[in-house]
Write a protein that holds these residues in place. Structure first.
Motif, mmCIF file in Angstrom:
data_model
loop_
_atom_site.group_PDB
_atom_site.id
_atom_site.type_symbol
_atom_site.label_atom_id
_atom_site.label_comp_id
_atom_site.label_asym_id
_atom_site.label_seq_id
_atom_site.Cartn_x
_atom_site.Cartn_y
_atom_site.Cartn_z
ATOM 1 N N TYR A 1 89.433 11.105 36.832
ATOM 2 C CA TYR A 1 90.203 12.557 37.176
ATOM 3 C C TYR A 1 91.900 11.745 37.007
ATOM 4 O O TYR A 1 92.412 10.799 37.465
ATOM 5 C CB TYR A 1 89.949 12.673 38.603
ATOM 6 N N LEU A 2 92.533 13.014 36.341
ATOM 7 C CA LEU A 2 94.131 12.834 36.297
ATOM 8 C C LEU A 2 94.934 13.688 36.733
ATOM 9 O O LEU A 2 94.637 14.921 36.813
ATOM 10 C CB LEU A 2 94.373 12.585 34.547
ATOM 11 N N GLN A 3 95.957 13.181 37.533
ATOM 12 C CA GLN A 3 96.775 13.873 38.454
ATOM 13 C C GLN A 3 98.267 13.695 37.525
ATOM 14 O O GLN A 3 98.506 12.595 37.112
ATOM 15 C CB GLN A 3 96.973 13.629 39.612
ATOM 16 N N THR A 4 98.916 14.761 36.951
ATOM 17 C CA THR A 4 100.077 14.589 36.208
ATOM 18 C C THR A 4 101.465 14.985 37.015
ATOM 19 O O THR A 4 102.560 14.696 36.637
ATOM 20 C CB THR A 4 99.981 15.432 34.986
ATOM 21 N N SER A 5 101.228 15.721 38.083
ATOM 22 C CA SER A 5 102.428 16.316 38.757
ATOM 23 C C SER A 5 102.216 16.042 40.461
ATOM 24 O O SER A 5 101.001 16.389 40.969
ATOM 25 C CB SER A 5 102.643 17.692 38.452
ATOM 26 N N PRO A 6 103.057 15.708 41.239
ATOM 27 C CA PRO A 6 104.428 15.207 40.803
ATOM 28 C C PRO A 6 104.627 13.998 40.286
ATOM 29 O O PRO A 6 105.512 13.734 39.723
ATOM 30 C CB PRO A 6 104.996 15.514 42.312
ATOM 31 N N THR A 7 103.624 13.061 40.441
ATOM 32 C CA THR A 7 103.640 12.027 39.747
ATOM 33 C C THR A 7 102.407 11.773 38.868
ATOM 34 O O THR A 7 101.253 12.212 39.520
ATOM 35 C CB THR A 7 103.888 10.758 40.789
ATOM 36 N N LYS A 8 102.236 10.627 38.048
ATOM 37 C CA LYS A 8 100.932 10.453 37.311
ATOM 38 C C LYS A 8 100.297 9.537 38.214
ATOM 39 O O LYS A 8 100.471 8.427 38.554
ATOM 40 C CB LYS A 8 101.414 9.764 35.942
ATOM 41 N N LEU A 9 98.937 10.054 38.340
ATOM 42 C CA LEU A 9 97.798 9.405 39.131
ATOM 43 C C LEU A 9 96.470 9.208 38.715
ATOM 44 O O LEU A 9 96.090 10.506 38.231
ATOM 45 C CB LEU A 9 97.917 9.653 40.602
ATOM 46 N N ILE A 10 95.771 8.473 38.497
ATOM 47 C CA ILE A 10 94.359 8.552 38.065
ATOM 48 C C ILE A 10 93.327 8.096 39.299
ATOM 49 O O ILE A 10 93.697 7.004 39.814
ATOM 50 C CB ILE A 10 94.150 7.466 36.852
ATOM 51 N N VAL A 11 92.319 8.673 39.214
ATOM 52 C CA VAL A 11 91.403 8.332 40.138
ATOM 53 C C VAL A 11 89.965 8.114 39.592
ATOM 54 O O VAL A 11 89.575 8.674 38.775
ATOM 55 C CB VAL A 11 91.130 9.583 41.338
ATOM 56 N N TYR A 12 89.471 6.602 39.910
ATOM 57 C CA TYR A 12 88.351 6.381 39.228
ATOM 58 C C TYR A 12 87.254 6.604 40.268
ATOM 59 O O TYR A 12 87.263 5.868 41.464
ATOM 60 C CB TYR A 12 88.412 4.901 38.838
ATOM 61 N N GLU A 13 86.313 7.605 40.146
ATOM 62 C CA GLU A 13 85.363 7.475 41.055
ATOM 63 C C GLU A 13 84.028 7.048 40.596
ATOM 64 O O GLU A 13 83.496 7.173 39.694
ATOM 65 C CB GLU A 13 85.035 9.094 41.255
ATOM 66 N N LEU A 14 83.655 5.752 41.361
ATOM 67 C CA LEU A 14 82.408 5.058 40.953
ATOM 68 C C LEU A 14 81.259 5.920 41.272
ATOM 69 O O LEU A 14 80.953 6.391 42.479
ATOM 70 C CB LEU A 14 82.351 3.700 41.778
ATOM 71 N N GLN A 15 80.083 5.801 40.514
ATOM 72 C CA GLN A 15 78.851 6.492 40.488
ATOM 73 C C GLN A 15 77.827 5.294 40.700
ATOM 74 O O GLN A 15 77.962 4.259 39.969
ATOM 75 C CB GLN A 15 78.901 7.557 39.164
ATOM 76 N N ALA A 16 76.990 5.572 41.534
ATOM 77 C CA ALA A 16 75.791 4.696 41.604
ATOM 78 C C ALA A 16 74.819 4.684 40.514
ATOM 79 O O ALA A 16 74.919 5.484 39.709
ATOM 80 C CB ALA A 16 74.878 5.128 43.076
ATOM 81 N N PRO A 17 74.466 3.414 40.186
ATOM 82 C CA PRO A 17 73.504 3.391 38.888
ATOM 83 C C PRO A 17 72.292 3.869 39.367
ATOM 84 O O PRO A 17 71.947 4.360 40.346
ATOM 85 C CB PRO A 17 73.397 1.869 38.554
ATOM 86 N N GLN A 18 71.529 4.141 38.300
ATOM 87 C CA GLN A 18 70.187 5.077 38.462
ATOM 88 C C GLN A 18 69.388 3.810 38.938
ATOM 89 O O GLN A 18 69.558 2.777 38.861
ATOM 90 C CB GLN A 18 69.624 5.303 36.958
ATOM 91 N N THR A 19 68.419 4.490 39.900
ATOM 92 C CA THR A 19 67.333 3.442 40.291
ATOM 93 C C THR A 19 66.558 2.997 39.055
ATOM 94 O O THR A 19 66.575 3.547 38.082
ATOM 95 C CB THR A 19 66.585 4.371 41.354
ATOM 96 N N SER A 20 65.614 1.854 39.395
ATOM 97 C CA SER A 20 65.050 1.213 38.351
ATOM 98 C C SER A 20 64.113 2.120 37.782
ATOM 99 O O SER A 20 63.675 2.309 36.686
ATOM 100 C CB SER A 20 64.722 -0.091 38.900
ATOM 101 N N ASP A 21 63.190 2.955 38.790
ATOM 102 C CA ASP A 21 62.317 3.799 38.144
ATOM 103 C C ASP A 21 62.891 4.891 37.396
ATOM 104 O O ASP A 21 62.311 5.271 36.382
ATOM 105 C CB ASP A 21 61.447 4.388 39.176
ATOM 106 N N VAL A 22 63.820 5.406 37.614
ATOM 107 C CA VAL A 22 64.859 6.558 36.668
ATOM 108 C C VAL A 22 65.288 5.932 35.701
ATOM 109 O O VAL A 22 65.080 6.504 34.452
ATOM 110 C CB VAL A 22 65.877 7.147 37.596
ATOM 111 N N PHE A 23 65.777 4.814 35.528
ATOM 112 C CA PHE A 23 66.373 4.105 34.409
ATOM 113 C C PHE A 23 64.968 4.083 33.572
ATOM 114 O O PHE A 23 65.382 4.416 32.278
ATOM 115 C CB PHE A 23 66.881 2.618 34.743
ATOM 116 N N PHE A 24 63.984 3.363 33.676
ATOM 117 C CA PHE A 24 63.062 3.027 32.731
ATOM 118 C C PHE A 24 62.234 4.360 32.336
ATOM 119 O O PHE A 24 61.572 4.427 31.124
ATOM 120 C CB PHE A 24 61.977 1.949 33.275
ATOM 121 N N LYS A 25 62.449 5.675 32.919
ATOM 122 C CA LYS A 25 61.999 6.750 32.589
ATOM 123 C C LYS A 25 62.834 7.602 31.744
ATOM 124 O O LYS A 25 62.267 8.361 31.307
ATOM 125 C CB LYS A 25 61.580 7.712 33.831
#
Length: 482
Positions: free
Chosen positions: A95-119
């Motif tokens: 996510y990017l904020q440009t005003s009043p100052t430039k700021l970026i937010v990195y939102e970490l997502q959890a990986p898929q569970t192993s069963d979902v990954f292989f499916k």
């Protein structure tokens, strides 16, 4: 050519948000299943961002990208490349904020569970292509849990009401409290990578199947996604895909065996090709092109008689703003940028109409070559005026101008020193008969200070080496082309 990472600067701040609490099993999934897909740099970026969040916190403190680049030992283009890989695979949202100052937010997502990954068709097929069938089976077995044979056991688990009782009236009274809108950690599902290829005509594909025995209802949403994934990975067109679907279908029921469909497509591709599919992200080619352009530029500048040090200064001058450039030099010298210097620089930028890189060379000349403690206004205006009138548009032209000025000034100093020495010798000798008296002139302090011209000389070898190291770090951080 415009490169997308040029909008990202080492001085841009960012925050890291943890969307879900990551466990040890998540880390194993990231290491064994995701790392082969995204590569070492992207994996290191994810793990580094994760460690920026302290235990029991869900937000990091504010951080500069320059710190992240130093930790990962990569440049802006490589950071951008790693980030978009994580975005594409569903591990990060940006996510990017440009005003009043430039700021970026990195939102970490959890990986898929192993069963979902292989499916998941895309994830599992990508991993299969990346590591091969033998390693794929080995990785899958790492996450296989032996199930209980429920036919041999009787479940005796107690239900909630078998163990607990609660006051229904109390629950009713507290209902409004429970309705308060709040955001809980891990309340969103993991993000799965999606493909939506515009090159596959589903309408034409289904029209061809209508003439066959295939039951249209057998092509579920999941199977349709599988078809699109197989088209994307193996380049199968509508006609080829129709044939694979027919071969994977039961003649009597018209139902499609999804596993057989994937196996047929996989075997067909590898029977025709001796190597696994190779996926390149869109930035990799741009980085290679930019690198080749930079090498060609360095070769060209070398042919024009510029040294490695000259080229390093030129490269940095083209990549960061004059304000950052001047601040960097002042930091190196242990000083600071004064308000008059800021005004002088602002005036030059506004009125001289010189490229950013040329202004940086001017700053470098005054603060480094001449070793002035401050950006002398009179001298800066004089040089800026001269270069504007001479139409100096490239940093290499400015460097040549600097060398010419340095050479001319050195020659003038030598002539002045020679004349001064000759004058002093002639005035200091007075003949009285046969006796020669030598008289030594004594100058007041103000006169000494007035006559002492600042010697123009480059830094010592040790100082120059330290300065170039700093420039290299700025260059590494600042490939955003400011």
């Amino acid at each position: 050519m415009g490169y997308p990472w040029k909008n990202l600067s080492p001085k841009d701040g960012f925050l890291v948000k943890q969307q879900a609490l990551l466990s040890d099993i998540d880390q194993k999934i990231l290491t064994f299943l995701y790392q082969p897909l995204v590569g070492n740099a992207a994996y290191s970026l994810y793990m580094t961002l994760w460690t920026e969040i302290e235990e029991e916190n869900y937000w990091s403190e504010g951080i500069l990208h320059s710190e992240l680049l130093a930790l990962l030992n990569i440049g802006i283009p490589e950071l951008y490349q790693a980030r978009i890989k994580l975005e594409a695979i569903g591990l990060i949202k940006t996510y990017l904020q440009t005003s009043p100052t430039k700021l970026i937010v990195y939102e970490l997502q959890a990986p898929q569970t192993s069963d979902v990954f292989f499916k998941d068709d895309l994830l599992s097929l990508l991993l299969l292509e990346k590591v091969g069938e033998r390693k794929f089976k080995k990785l899958r077995n790492r996450f296989v849990v032996e199930t209980i044979d429920k036919n041999k056991f009787q479940e005796i688990t107690k239900s909630f009401l078998d163990v607990f009782q609660f006051d229904a009236e109390l629950l009713k009274r507290e209902k409004e409290l429970l309705k308060q809108p709040v955001s809980y950690i891990g309340n969103t599902s993991s993000t799965r990578p999606r493909v939506d290829p515009k090159t596959f005509d589903l309408k034409f594909f289904y029209t061809g199947l209508n003439q066959q025995y295939i039951n249209r209802s057998s092509i579920t949403k999941e199977i349709e996604e599988t078809i699109l994934v197989l088209h994307t990975l193996y380049g199968l067109d509508e006609l080829a895909m129709q044939q694979f679907v027919l071969n994977a279908s039961d003649i009597e029921t018209g139902k499609i065996d999804e596993k057989r469909l994937k196996r047929l497509a996989y075997d067909d591709y590898h029977n025709k090709n001796q190597q696994n599919i190779s996926l390149k992200d869109v930035v990799e080619k741009d980085i290679e092109v930019e690198s080749n352009q930079q090498k060609m530029r360095e070769t060209e500048l070398t042919k024009r008689g510029l040294t490695k040090e000259d080229i390093a200064v030129i490269e940095v001058s083209e990549q960061i703003s004059p304000v950052d450039f001047m601040n960097s030099i002042k930091d190196q010298k242990g000083g600071f940028v004064t308000k008059p210097e800021e005004w002088t620089l602002e005036e030059i930028v506004k009125k001289a109409n010189l490229p950013t890189a040329v202004i940086n060379i001017l700053i470098h000349y005054i603060l480094v070559v001449r070793n002035n403690p401050t950006l002398d206004q009179k001298l800066a205006y004089k040089i800026a005026n001269d270069w504007a009138q001479e139409k100096v548009l490239a940093p290499e032209e400015a460097i040549q101008k600097v060398k010419k000025m340095y050479s001319e000034n050195a020659e003038k100093r030598q002539q002045q020193e020679s004349r001064s020495k000759s004058y002093t010798q002639n005035r200091g000798k007075t003949n009285y008969g046969n006796q020669t008296t030598t008289r030594k002139e004594t100058l007041p302090d103000w006169a000494k200070e007035g006559n002492n011209q600042l010697e123009e000389k480059p830094m010592s070898e040790e100082e120059q080496k330290a300065f170039m190291e700093r420039l290299k770090r700025i260059q590494n951080f600042g490939k955003e082309g400011e």
